[in-house]
Design a protein around this motif. Sequence first.
Motif, PDB file in Angstrom:
ATOM      1  N   ARG A 193       0.873  -1.349  -0.080  1.00  0.00           N
ATOM      2  CA  ARG A 193      -0.144   0.296  -0.058  1.00  0.00           C
ATOM      3  C   ARG A 193       0.773   0.955   0.023  1.00  0.00           C
ATOM      4  NH1 ARG A 193      -2.458  -0.819   4.551  1.00  0.00           N
ATOM      5  NH2 ARG A 193      -4.028  -2.168   3.711  1.00  0.00           N
ATOM      6  N   ARG A 194       1.865   1.354   0.754  1.00  0.00           N
ATOM      7  CA  ARG A 194       2.653   2.467   0.980  1.00  0.00           C
ATOM      8  C   ARG A 194       3.635   2.644  -0.467  1.00  0.00           C
ATOM      9  NH1 ARG A 194       3.688   0.704   6.409  1.00  0.00           N
ATOM     10  NH2 ARG A 194       5.744  -0.192   5.799  1.00  0.00           N
ATOM     11  N   LEU A 195       4.209   1.514  -1.009  1.00  0.00           N
ATOM     12  CA  LEU A 195       4.858   1.426  -2.235  1.00  0.00           C
ATOM     13  C   LEU A 195       3.895   2.069  -3.305  1.00  0.00           C
ATOM     14  CD1 LEU A 195       6.882  -2.012  -2.092  1.00  0.00           C
ATOM     15  CD2 LEU A 195       7.625   0.389  -1.635  1.00  0.00           C
ATOM     16  N   PHE A 196       2.464   1.550  -3.239  1.00  0.00           N
ATOM     17  CA  PHE A 196       1.642   1.840  -4.390  1.00  0.00           C
ATOM     18  C   PHE A 196       1.544   3.415  -4.334  1.00  0.00           C
ATOM     19  CE2 PHE A 196      -3.005   2.159  -5.729  1.00  0.00           C
ATOM     20  CZ  PHE A 196      -2.566   1.816  -7.068  1.00  0.00           C
ATOM     21  N   GLU A 197       1.175   3.983  -3.243  1.00  0.00           N
ATOM     22  CA  GLU A 197       0.961   5.520  -3.090  1.00  0.00           C
ATOM     23  C   GLU A 197       2.213   6.193  -3.527  1.00  0.00           C
ATOM     24  OE1 GLU A 197       0.556   8.753   0.445  1.00  0.00           O
ATOM     25  OE2 GLU A 197      -0.346   7.107   0.579  1.00  0.00           O
ATOM     26  N   ARG A 198       3.334   5.812  -3.045  1.00  0.00           N
ATOM     27  CA  ARG A 198       4.636   6.572  -3.359  1.00  0.00           C
ATOM     28  C   ARG A 198       5.128   6.233  -4.904  1.00  0.00           C
ATOM     29  NH1 ARG A 198       7.289   9.462  -0.125  1.00  0.00           N
ATOM     30  NH2 ARG A 198       9.107   9.488  -1.279  1.00  0.00           N
ATOM     31  N   ALA A 199       4.835   5.035  -5.319  1.00  0.00           N
ATOM     32  CA  ALA A 199       5.204   4.795  -6.570  1.00  0.00           C
ATOM     33  C   ALA A 199       4.608   5.504  -7.930  1.00  0.00           C
ATOM     34  CB  ALA A 199       5.089   3.215  -6.983  1.00  0.00           C
ATOM     35  N   VAL A 200       3.289   5.699  -7.444  1.00  0.00           N
ATOM     36  CA  VAL A 200       2.347   6.257  -8.478  1.00  0.00           C
ATOM     37  C   VAL A 200       2.698   7.825  -8.543  1.00  0.00           C
ATOM     38  CG1 VAL A 200      -0.079   7.131  -8.912  1.00  0.00           C
ATOM     39  CG2 VAL A 200       0.339   4.750  -8.215  1.00  0.00           C
ATOM     40  N   GLY A 201       2.937   8.406  -7.333  1.00  0.00           N
ATOM     41  CA  GLY A 201       3.332   9.806  -7.345  1.00  0.00           C
ATOM     42  C   GLY A 201       4.744  10.241  -8.154  1.00  0.00           C
ATOM     43  N   ASN A 202       5.829   9.373  -7.665  1.00  0.00           N
ATOM     44  CA  ASN A 202       7.024   9.438  -8.275  1.00  0.00           C
ATOM     45  C   ASN A 202       7.080   9.005  -9.900  1.00  0.00           C
ATOM     46  OD1 ASN A 202       8.312  10.493  -5.957  1.00  0.00           O
ATOM     47  ND2 ASN A 202       9.096   8.327  -5.440  1.00  0.00           N
ATOM     48  N   ALA A 203       6.284   8.119 -10.143  1.00  0.00           N
ATOM     49  CA  ALA A 203       6.254   7.841 -11.607  1.00  0.00           C
ATOM     50  C   ALA A 203       5.478   9.010 -12.231  1.00  0.00           C
ATOM     51  CB  ALA A 203       5.270   6.452 -11.790  1.00  0.00           C
ATOM     52  N   LEU A 204       4.347   9.312 -11.754  1.00  0.00           N
ATOM     53  CA  LEU A 204       3.713  10.589 -12.452  1.00  0.00           C
ATOM     54  C   LEU A 204       4.830  11.734 -12.572  1.00  0.00           C
ATOM     55  CD1 LEU A 204       0.243  10.385 -10.903  1.00  0.00           C
ATOM     56  CD2 LEU A 204       0.724  10.074 -13.295  1.00  0.00           C
ATOM     57  N   ARG A 205       5.460  11.951 -11.578  1.00  0.00           N
ATOM     58  CA  ARG A 205       6.384  13.094 -11.649  1.00  0.00           C
ATOM     59  C   ARG A 205       7.577  13.056 -12.687  1.00  0.00           C
ATOM     60  NH1 ARG A 205      11.414  13.210  -9.541  1.00  0.00           N
ATOM     61  NH2 ARG A 205      10.760  11.683  -8.155  1.00  0.00           N
ATOM     62  N   LEU A 206       8.084  11.838 -12.853  1.00  0.00           N
ATOM     63  CA  LEU A 206       8.859  11.507 -13.916  1.00  0.00           C
ATOM     64  C   LEU A 206       8.267  11.458 -15.384  1.00  0.00           C
ATOM     65  CD1 LEU A 206      10.802   8.433 -12.289  1.00  0.00           C
ATOM     66  CD2 LEU A 206      11.465  10.915 -12.768  1.00  0.00           C
ATOM     67  N   GLN A 207       6.899  11.036 -15.507  1.00  0.00           N
ATOM     68  CA  GLN A 207       6.524  11.002 -16.770  1.00  0.00           C
ATOM     69  C   GLN A 207       5.881  12.238 -17.419  1.00  0.00           C
ATOM     70  OE1 GLN A 207       3.713   7.668 -17.410  1.00  0.00           O
ATOM     71  NE2 GLN A 207       4.913   6.420 -16.594  1.00  0.00           N
ATOM     72  N   LEU A 208       5.386  13.137 -16.095  1.00  0.00           N
ATOM     73  CA  LEU A 208       4.999  14.679 -16.852  1.00  0.00           C
ATOM     74  C   LEU A 208       5.988  15.786 -16.797  1.00  0.00           C
ATOM     75  CD1 LEU A 208       1.579  14.190 -14.669  1.00  0.00           C
ATOM     76  CD2 LEU A 208       1.771  13.592 -17.035  1.00  0.00           C
TER      77      LEU A 208
ATOM     78  N   LYS B 128      -5.977   3.964  -3.052  1.00  0.00           N
ATOM     79  CA  LYS B 128      -6.397   2.957  -2.217  1.00  0.00           C
ATOM     80  C   LYS B 128      -6.146   1.591  -2.541  1.00  0.00           C
ATOM     81  CE  LYS B 128      -9.245   6.195  -0.142  1.00  0.00           C
ATOM     82  NZ  LYS B 128      -8.848   6.779   1.152  1.00  0.00           N
ATOM     83  N   PHE B 129      -5.393   0.919  -1.709  1.00  0.00           N
ATOM     84  CA  PHE B 129      -4.986  -0.615  -1.931  1.00  0.00           C
ATOM     85  C   PHE B 129      -6.031  -1.315  -1.512  1.00  0.00           C
ATOM     86  CE2 PHE B 129      -2.342  -4.115  -1.817  1.00  0.00           C
ATOM     87  CZ  PHE B 129      -1.751  -4.170  -3.107  1.00  0.00           C
ATOM     88  N   THR B 130      -7.310  -1.313  -2.020  1.00  0.00           N
ATOM     89  CA  THR B 130      -8.466  -2.124  -1.575  1.00  0.00           C
ATOM     90  C   THR B 130      -9.079  -2.490  -2.968  1.00  0.00           C
ATOM     91  OG1 THR B 130      -9.883  -0.487  -1.128  1.00  0.00           O
ATOM     92  CG2 THR B 130      -8.581  -1.290   0.680  1.00  0.00           C
ATOM     93  N   ARG B 131     -10.001  -3.485  -2.830  1.00  0.00           N
ATOM     94  CA  ARG B 131     -11.000  -3.531  -3.913  1.00  0.00           C
ATOM     95  C   ARG B 131     -11.887  -2.384  -4.181  1.00  0.00           C
ATOM     96  NH1 ARG B 131     -12.012  -8.985  -5.399  1.00  0.00           N
ATOM     97  NH2 ARG B 131     -11.013 -10.501  -4.146  1.00  0.00           N
ATOM     98  N   ILE B 132     -12.108  -1.897  -5.487  1.00  0.00           N
ATOM     99  CA  ILE B 132     -12.764  -0.681  -5.706  1.00  0.00           C
ATOM    100  C   ILE B 132     -14.231  -0.811  -5.438  1.00  0.00           C
ATOM    101  CG2 ILE B 132     -13.197  -1.428  -8.248  1.00  0.00           C
ATOM    102  CD1 ILE B 132     -12.406   1.626  -8.942  1.00  0.00           C
ATOM    103  N   PHE B 133     -14.880  -1.750  -5.523  1.00  0.00           N
ATOM    104  CA  PHE B 133     -16.243  -2.357  -5.164  1.00  0.00           C
ATOM    105  C   PHE B 133     -16.445  -3.006  -3.864  1.00  0.00           C
ATOM    106  CE2 PHE B 133     -16.315  -2.466 -10.186  1.00  0.00           C
ATOM    107  CZ  PHE B 133     -16.848  -1.135 -10.214  1.00  0.00           C
ATOM    108  N   THR B 134     -17.595  -2.503  -3.611  1.00  0.00           N
ATOM    109  CA  THR B 134     -18.210  -3.163  -2.305  1.00  0.00           C
ATOM    110  C   THR B 134     -19.601  -3.745  -2.635  1.00  0.00           C
ATOM    111  OG1 THR B 134     -18.709  -3.064   0.109  1.00  0.00           O
ATOM    112  CG2 THR B 134     -19.601  -1.306  -1.445  1.00  0.00           C
ATOM    113  N   LYS B 135     -20.291  -4.382  -1.862  1.00  0.00           N
ATOM    114  CA  LYS B 135     -21.613  -4.996  -2.191  1.00  0.00           C
ATOM    115  C   LYS B 135     -22.533  -4.455  -1.154  1.00  0.00           C
ATOM    116  CE  LYS B 135     -20.182  -9.574  -3.830  1.00  0.00           C
ATOM    117  NZ  LYS B 135     -20.258 -11.080  -3.577  1.00  0.00           N
ATOM    118  N   SER B 136     -23.781  -4.348  -1.569  1.00  0.00           N
ATOM    119  CA  SER B 136     -24.941  -4.133  -0.723  1.00  0.00           C
ATOM    120  C   SER B 136     -25.904  -5.173  -0.828  1.00  0.00           C
ATOM    121  CB  SER B 136     -25.459  -2.769  -1.456  1.00  0.00           C
ATOM    122  OG  SER B 136     -26.298  -3.044  -2.511  1.00  0.00           O
ATOM    123  N   ASP B 137     -27.072  -5.180  -0.089  1.00  0.00           N
ATOM    124  CA  ASP B 137     -28.157  -6.129   0.013  1.00  0.00           C
ATOM    125  C   ASP B 137     -28.756  -5.915  -1.526  1.00  0.00           C
ATOM    126  OD1 ASP B 137     -27.507  -6.622   2.563  1.00  0.00           O
ATOM    127  OD2 ASP B 137     -29.225  -5.452   3.243  1.00  0.00           O
TER     128      ASP B 137
END
Length: 358
Positions: free
Chosen positions: A200-215, A266-275
């Motif tokens: 989760r921590r790697l995901f957040e930091r990696a996305v930020g740094n990757a965007l900084r490099l790509q942009l 968010k390092f979780t499933r994007i969807f949840t369920k309801s009744d």
Amino acid sequence: MSTYGAIPLRNIWLLFLYAADMVQLRDRFDHDVEAARDLPELLGRLLTTVVDQRLRRNLSRGYRVRSATLSRVRGRIDLLETETRQLMDRGQIACSFDEHTMDTPRNRLVRAALDRLAGRITNADVAHRCRTASGDFGRLGVSATRPSRAEMATDQIGRNETADRFMVALATMVFDALIPSQAAGAVAGALPVDQEHLVRRLFERAVGNALRLQLAGEGWTVKQGRRIQWPCDQRTDGMASILPGMQTDIELNHIALGRRIVIDTKFTRIFTKSDYREAMLKSGYLYQMYAYLRTQELADDRASLCSEGILLHPQVGDAVDEAMAVQGHLMRAKTIDLMAIPSAFEAQLGGIIHTRNG
């Protein structure tokens, strides 16, 4: 192909390189990455490879303050100690001085990581390499005690010390991964796959740094972990102590285009369920993003009035990229496939700034 949970180790490696801001090393350790069977073994292979390289070129040294009674002046004279013990009568003088040492916080951290890995890796050869490297550090005077955070803060690594930065980043990851210790009664071996905090921590930091490099060069600025305030017109005396803080994961700004994009990873499933529904977005995440966007509106800040929000999740099942406009703000729910090949993973990140229209 070896995996961590369901994510290929090579992609964990890519996340780590982006998070550590060292993606330029991505092709240098392909053999170790492909040969590793689990995360502890991967860390052991990489750390011992880097340590061997550093030992051949000599470890970096630091300074420590030492006090001693000498026959000649060295460094600063300790007048009180000299007078109290009447050292001058014996032709001596108390001094304190700086001396070179290899027993620095960064080197102690690396040795402690090698010791931790040696007892957790199931591959006998890699475990032996860890013990050997730790012994080499010991013979150079590096103690086996893991340094505190405060001690590490005093040992600043220069921008040009790439080898040390990489070595320390790997050692830090060993402890961040919370590889089980025997003292805690855990079984030696691979990390439990349900411990997601590291990725989760790697995901957040990696996305930020990757965007900084790509942009880079396209007019975008990338901020990570920016704290934002509630725009309270008035509040009671006790509200400040109980009001939750707000902090964005990643914020992209382009002044010329008048665009601002707030990304919440968010390092979780994007969807949840309801009744009544099998798949629906999590309301708490939507409310959080809505607050990030609407509370920061300022009449004299054009970008704030039409800022965009992205809820970014790892892909589980089919890809998701849906959007809606709410009171002038585009809100988007998007997934990234962490199991894709590295080039595809990077391409997905590059597409984040492109607006998804309905």
